[in-house]
Design a protein around this motif. Structure first.
Motif, PDB file in Angstrom:
ATOM      1  N   LEU A  14       0.979  -1.353   0.379  1.00 50.11           N
ATOM      2  CA  LEU A  14       0.217  -0.015  -0.021  1.00 50.11           C
ATOM      3  C   LEU A  14       0.675   1.131  -0.035  1.00 50.11           C
ATOM      4  CD1 LEU A  14      -2.821  -1.295   2.487  1.00 50.11           C
ATOM      5  CD2 LEU A  14      -2.814  -1.017   0.166  1.00 50.11           C
ATOM      6  N   SER A  15       0.537   2.127  -0.267  1.00 48.77           N
ATOM      7  CA  SER A  15       1.371   3.631  -0.839  1.00 48.77           C
ATOM      8  C   SER A  15       1.049   4.319   1.057  1.00 48.77           C
ATOM      9  CB  SER A  15      -0.463   4.287  -1.573  1.00 48.77           C
ATOM     10  OG  SER A  15      -0.050   4.190  -2.520  1.00 48.77           O
ATOM     11  N   GLY A  16       2.078   4.827   1.133  1.00 49.68           N
ATOM     12  CA  GLY A  16       2.549   4.894   2.445  1.00 49.68           C
ATOM     13  C   GLY A  16       2.790   3.788   3.290  1.00 49.68           C
ATOM     14  N   LYS A 108       0.346  13.434  -1.685  1.00 49.44           N
ATOM     15  CA  LYS A 108      -1.405  12.463  -2.637  1.00 49.44           C
ATOM     16  C   LYS A 108      -0.902  11.439  -2.753  1.00 49.44           C
ATOM     17  CE  LYS A 108      -4.033  14.166  -6.736  1.00 49.44           C
ATOM     18  NZ  LYS A 108      -3.577  15.251  -8.245  1.00 49.44           N
ATOM     19  N   HIS A 109      -2.151  10.499  -2.346  1.00 48.48           N
ATOM     20  CA  HIS A 109      -1.887   9.056  -2.633  1.00 48.48           C
ATOM     21  C   HIS A 109      -2.504   8.730  -4.323  1.00 48.48           C
ATOM     22  CE1 HIS A 109      -3.951   5.173  -2.662  1.00 48.48           C
ATOM     23  NE2 HIS A 109      -3.832   5.192  -1.427  1.00 48.48           N
ATOM     24  N   PRO A 110      -1.820   7.795  -5.040  1.00 50.83           N
ATOM     25  CA  PRO A 110      -1.910   7.440  -6.016  1.00 50.83           C
ATOM     26  C   PRO A 110      -3.435   7.517  -7.428  1.00 50.83           C
ATOM     27  CG  PRO A 110      -0.543   6.172  -5.293  1.00 50.83           C
ATOM     28  CD  PRO A 110      -1.307   6.739  -3.916  1.00 50.83           C
ATOM     29  N   TYR A 111      -4.404   7.771  -6.503  1.00 52.56           N
ATOM     30  CA  TYR A 111      -6.088   7.378  -6.096  1.00 52.56           C
ATOM     31  C   TYR A 111      -6.806   8.608  -5.912  1.00 52.56           C
ATOM     32  CZ  TYR A 111      -4.874   3.129  -8.430  1.00 52.56           C
ATOM     33  OH  TYR A 111      -3.882   1.953  -9.131  1.00 52.56           O
ATOM     34  N   ASP A 113      -7.807  11.166  -7.286  1.00 50.37           N
ATOM     35  CA  ASP A 113      -8.177  12.217  -8.019  1.00 50.37           C
ATOM     36  C   ASP A 113      -9.623  11.584  -8.139  1.00 50.37           C
ATOM     37  OD1 ASP A 113      -6.266  14.035  -7.951  1.00 50.37           O
ATOM     38  OD2 ASP A 113      -5.963  13.913 -10.176  1.00 50.37           O
ATOM     39  N   LEU A 114      -9.876  10.241  -8.142  1.00 48.02           N
ATOM     40  CA  LEU A 114     -10.789   9.654  -8.278  1.00 48.02           C
ATOM     41  C   LEU A 114     -11.828   8.992  -7.086  1.00 48.02           C
ATOM     42  CD1 LEU A 114      -8.875   5.719 -10.108  1.00 48.02           C
ATOM     43  CD2 LEU A 114      -9.786   7.787 -11.322  1.00 48.02           C
ATOM     44  N   PHE A 115     -11.231   9.511  -6.502  1.00 49.90           N
ATOM     45  CA  PHE A 115     -12.428   9.708  -4.892  1.00 49.90           C
ATOM     46  C   PHE A 115     -12.768  11.460  -4.754  1.00 49.90           C
ATOM     47  CE2 PHE A 115     -11.079   5.765  -5.745  1.00 49.90           C
ATOM     48  CZ  PHE A 115     -12.641   4.777  -5.862  1.00 49.90           C
ATOM     49  N   ASN A 116     -12.211  12.139  -5.541  1.00 47.26           N
ATOM     50  CA  ASN A 116     -12.301  13.698  -5.118  1.00 47.26           C
ATOM     51  C   ASN A 116     -11.982  14.177  -3.720  1.00 47.26           C
ATOM     52  OD1 ASN A 116     -14.138  14.419  -6.966  1.00 47.26           O
ATOM     53  ND2 ASN A 116     -15.646  13.033  -6.058  1.00 47.26           N
ATOM     54  N   GLY A 117     -10.457  13.367  -3.863  1.00 48.47           N
ATOM     55  CA  GLY A 117      -9.127  13.384  -2.377  1.00 48.47           C
ATOM     56  C   GLY A 117      -9.463  12.679  -1.120  1.00 48.47           C
ATOM     57  N   ASP A 118     -10.240  12.175  -1.325  1.00 48.39           N
ATOM     58  CA  ASP A 118     -10.816  10.825  -0.382  1.00 48.39           C
ATOM     59  C   ASP A 118      -9.346  10.005   0.376  1.00 48.39           C
ATOM     60  OD1 ASP A 118     -11.917   8.742   1.660  1.00 48.39           O
ATOM     61  OD2 ASP A 118     -14.013   9.469   1.396  1.00 48.39           O
ATOM     62  N   ILE A 119      -9.295  10.003   0.749  1.00 42.82           N
ATOM     63  CA  ILE A 119      -7.884   8.770   0.820  1.00 42.82           C
ATOM     64  C   ILE A 119      -8.625   7.857   1.278  1.00 42.82           C
ATOM     65  CG2 ILE A 119      -5.311   8.819   1.681  1.00 42.82           C
ATOM     66  CD1 ILE A 119      -4.584  11.704   1.975  1.00 42.82           C
ATOM     67  N   GLU A 120      -9.364   7.451   2.413  1.00 46.45           N
ATOM     68  CA  GLU A 120      -9.649   6.431   2.566  1.00 46.45           C
ATOM     69  C   GLU A 120     -10.831   5.585   1.631  1.00 46.45           C
ATOM     70  OE1 GLU A 120     -11.961   4.850   6.865  1.00 46.45           O
ATOM     71  OE2 GLU A 120     -11.761   6.719   6.330  1.00 46.45           O
ATOM     72  N   LYS A 121     -11.178   6.508   0.969  1.00 46.64           N
ATOM     73  CA  LYS A 121     -11.780   5.822  -0.557  1.00 46.64           C
ATOM     74  C   LYS A 121     -10.917   4.737  -1.649  1.00 46.64           C
ATOM     75  CE  LYS A 121     -16.680   7.468  -0.010  1.00 46.64           C
ATOM     76  NZ  LYS A 121     -17.418   8.111  -0.313  1.00 46.64           N
TER      77      LYS A 121
END
Length: 289
Positions: A14-16, A108-111, A113-121
């Motif tokens: 996982l990222s991070g 910034k988490h790699p994904y 932008d797909l979830f409007n900046g919601d890192i948990e999603k």
């Protein structure tokens, strides 16, 4: 003749979770490392390495930045098992810890932008993508509650069964009259020991000659100094490893760099080779007028 397999370590997760720390450690201990390798290029890369026949230990980071289809990677690794001893190490992390890390670093988490900046999603999505390679992993390390030094320690035990290959010890002799070394972690002055230079039969010889070694270590103070140096460094080296250090440069100096420092440096190197795999000894000023 059976061809010896090369070693291929895949770092993923996982990222991070600490993949940069992991690949940095592997580079320190002698792996040829590539970060963010697209799986489609892995075969080409391994063919290139094979043709040059230079690298026997390879480590590659492949994660969600590189691909969203890990099934292809698993098939590729299976096809390479004839040529490589392959180990997949998956770094995991708890969601609340990674949220805290992203908040502190503002990365910034790699994904995201797909979830409007919601890192948990974004993390949940990433976990699904990585699920197949996680199932293939030989080792899963949860880095949520461990320090960088502890991650290095776990990797060392996974890959080496201990820390014998981790520490690189470089012992050098030198002469103070030719200048101090600039890259030493420790400088030991042995000018306090009896000097073979004043024995005419030894003057033209060096600490590599048996007569000089016997002379240097015929004195109790030489033996005691060597024992104390060994005791100190045997105590310190595991502590340095624990804190992430993988190289020690020990410089032993006498007046000219021909006799006492050479003999002591050789004795230290002989001792360290019993405990550590990567030990080198060199004599900067030997035979220098």
């Amino acid at each position: 003749m059976i061809k010896e397999k090369k070693e291929l370590v895949i770092i993923t997760g996982l990222s991070g979770a600490g993949k940069s720390t992991a690949i940095g450690f592997l580079e320190d201990v002698g792996y040829y490392c590539i970060d963010n390798m697209p799986p489609l290029l892995l075969n080409t890369f391994l063919d290139l390495i094979e043709s040059k026949n230079e690298k026997s230990k390879i480590a590659v980071v492949i994660d969600a930045r590189s691909t969203d289809n890990f099934d292809d990677l698993i098939d590729l690794l299976s096809a390479q098992e004839e040529n490589y001893d392959i180990r997949v190490i998956y770094l995991d992390i708890k969601t609340h810890i990674v949220l805290k890390r992203y908040k502190l670093t503002r990365r910034k988490h790699p994904y995201a932008d797909l979830f409007n900046g919601d890192i948990e999603k974004a993390m949940e999505f990433e976990k699904k993508i990585l699920s197949s390679i996680r199932s293939r992993a030989d080792n899963v390390i949860d880095t949520s509650d461990i320090k960088e030094s502890e991650l290095r320690d776990r990797l060392s035990h996974i890959l080496f069964g201990g820390d014998r290959d981790i520490m690189n010890i470089h012992v050098m002799s030198f002469g103070f009259k030719h200048g101090m070394p600039t890259d030493a972690d420790f400088v030991i002055d042995v000018r306090c020991l009896p000097n073979p230079y004043w024995n005419e039969s030894l003057r033209s010889k060096t600490g590599l000659d048996e007569e000089v070694k016997k002379y240097v270590f015929s004195f109790d103070e030489s033996l005691k100094l060597l024992d104390k140096l060994i005791d100190m460094l045997d105590f310190l080296n595991p502590l340095y490893i624990k804190e992430g250090k993988s190289q020690i440069v020990l410089a032993v100096g006498c007046t000219g760099g021909n006799h006492r420092s050479v003999a002591i440096a050789e004795a230290l190197g002989e001792h360290f080779r019993k405990r550590w795999e990567n030990v080198s000894v060199n004599h900067r000023d030997i035979n220098r007028n």
